[in-house]
Design a protein around this motif. Sequence first.
Motif, PDB file in Angstrom:
ATOM      1  N   ARG A 100       2.063   1.811  -3.499  1.00 20.80           N
ATOM      2  CA  ARG A 100       0.963   2.257  -4.363  1.00 20.80           C
ATOM      3  C   ARG A 100       0.662   3.736  -4.168  1.00 20.80           C
ATOM      4  O   ARG A 100       0.368   4.449  -5.137  1.00 20.80           O
ATOM      5  CB  ARG A 100      -0.295   1.426  -4.096  1.00 20.80           C
ATOM      6  CG  ARG A 100      -0.247   0.048  -4.699  1.00 20.80           C
ATOM      7  CD  ARG A 100      -1.603  -0.610  -4.765  1.00 20.80           C
ATOM      8  NE  ARG A 100      -2.408  -0.448  -3.572  1.00 20.80           N
ATOM      9  CZ  ARG A 100      -3.340  -1.307  -3.174  1.00 20.80           C
ATOM     10  NH1 ARG A 100      -3.563  -2.405  -3.873  1.00 20.80           N
ATOM     11  NH2 ARG A 100      -4.044  -1.077  -2.102  1.00 20.80           N
ATOM     12  N   ALA A 130       3.942  -1.981  -8.294  1.00 19.80           N
ATOM     13  CA  ALA A 130       4.307  -1.915  -6.885  1.00 19.80           C
ATOM     14  C   ALA A 130       5.070  -3.163  -6.460  1.00 19.80           C
ATOM     15  O   ALA A 130       6.081  -3.078  -5.743  1.00 19.80           O
ATOM     16  CB  ALA A 130       3.064  -1.726  -6.020  1.00 19.80           C
ATOM     17  N   GLU A 187       0.826  -1.210   0.000  1.00 17.42           N
ATOM     18  CA  GLU A 187       0.000   0.000   0.000  1.00 17.42           C
ATOM     19  C   GLU A 187       0.860   1.259   0.000  1.00 17.42           C
ATOM     20  O   GLU A 187       0.530   2.253  -0.666  1.00 17.42           O
ATOM     21  CB  GLU A 187      -0.935  -0.015   1.212  1.00 17.42           C
ATOM     22  CG  GLU A 187      -2.047  -1.045   1.106  1.00 17.42           C
ATOM     23  CD  GLU A 187      -2.765  -1.275   2.426  1.00 17.42           C
ATOM     24  OE1 GLU A 187      -3.880  -1.835   2.386  1.00 17.42           O
ATOM     25  OE2 GLU A 187      -2.218  -0.920   3.497  1.00 17.42           O
ATOM     26  N   LEU A 244      -7.373   0.372  -7.281  1.00 15.99           N
ATOM     27  CA  LEU A 244      -5.923   0.540  -7.294  1.00 15.99           C
ATOM     28  C   LEU A 244      -5.200  -0.715  -7.778  1.00 15.99           C
ATOM     29  O   LEU A 244      -3.969  -0.737  -7.818  1.00 15.99           O
ATOM     30  CB  LEU A 244      -5.436   0.895  -5.877  1.00 15.99           C
ATOM     31  CG  LEU A 244      -6.037   2.153  -5.253  1.00 15.99           C
ATOM     32  CD1 LEU A 244      -5.490   2.339  -3.841  1.00 15.99           C
ATOM     33  CD2 LEU A 244      -5.761   3.380  -6.089  1.00 15.99           C
ATOM     34  N   LEU A 249      -2.213  -0.821 -10.185  1.00 19.05           N
ATOM     35  CA  LEU A 249      -0.888  -0.401  -9.733  1.00 19.05           C
ATOM     36  C   LEU A 249      -0.115  -1.536  -9.062  1.00 19.05           C
ATOM     37  O   LEU A 249       1.075  -1.396  -8.793  1.00 19.05           O
ATOM     38  CB  LEU A 249      -1.009   0.767  -8.744  1.00 19.05           C
ATOM     39  CG  LEU A 249      -1.648   2.052  -9.281  1.00 19.05           C
ATOM     40  CD1 LEU A 249      -1.768   3.074  -8.162  1.00 19.05           C
ATOM     41  CD2 LEU A 249      -0.843   2.626 -10.430  1.00 19.05           C
ATOM     42  N   ASN A 250      -0.805  -2.645  -8.796  1.00 19.40           N
ATOM     43  CA  ASN A 250      -0.181  -3.708  -8.014  1.00 19.40           C
ATOM     44  C   ASN A 250       1.048  -4.301  -8.692  1.00 19.40           C
ATOM     45  O   ASN A 250       2.051  -4.601  -8.038  1.00 19.40           O
ATOM     46  CB  ASN A 250      -1.192  -4.824  -7.723  1.00 19.40           C
ATOM     47  CG  ASN A 250      -2.169  -4.426  -6.628  1.00 19.40           C
ATOM     48  OD1 ASN A 250      -1.986  -3.411  -5.968  1.00 19.40           O
ATOM     49  ND2 ASN A 250      -3.202  -5.217  -6.450  1.00 19.40           N
TER      50      ASN A 250
END
Length: 267
Positions: free
Chosen positions: A110, A137, A107, A130, A133-134
């Motif tokens: 992100r 990340a 998190e 979100l 974006l993982n």
Amino acid sequence: MSATATSPASAAVLETRGLTKSFRGFTAVDDVDLSVQEGHIHALIGPNGAGKTTVFNLLTKFLPPTRGEILYRGKPITSLKANQIARLGLVRSFQISAVFAHMTALENVRVALQLRLGTSFHFWKSEKTLDHLNERAMALLDEVGLSEYADTLTVEMPYGRKRALEVATTLALDPVMLLLDEPTQGMGAEDVDRIVALIKRVSKGRTVLMVEHNLSVVSRLCDRITVLARGAVLAEGDYASVSNDPRVREAYMGSAENDAEKARASA
């Protein structure tokens, strides 16, 4: 020496000319000329109170200079604000870990990626929004050796891993130049070795300017070293030349010897 070292003729990414900062008559940074070369790992060292962190604060515009000029790739940036400096690719990692303690490692990265994309943090939105974006990340966490900590709350991570997470969030901003403020402060030998290896790894294709007290770290990492004393440049060069300079021994290493002698005398 860094694997990213370039020839002496390589271009300067960041320069200062006559950089000075005074506080009510006290000069913390005194007429500093600095030139950080493309692809180098460059260290600022010196005894406590030498002005190292103040120089960092001037470069990243957390403080305005009293006088002098700052240039990025040959263009003046002295008048820019901190957020404008960051958008140019000069990204600072702080002395104290600057991550959200009650968010997971994933998190945290992100959030940094959202900042890079120019969007708000969207704390209130569904986590599914979100998910795109993982992948990036996770790639950043893998780059700093934290894949296994992706779902771990930052508050539960060992100190050295928190500093590595901070590097991951810094890399999420896609920096051209990393400014690292005391990256190994407060670490044991194992964590220091891990962070040294990490800096070597993430410096590839980038330029690094770091403030660091640990001379072993400096000797293992840095292409060039600038020594500050009482706010002014005392010496500059590679580790061999700087460490053998009598002025540096007196101002920097000598101060540590004096502290040790005082400790022995009071024992």
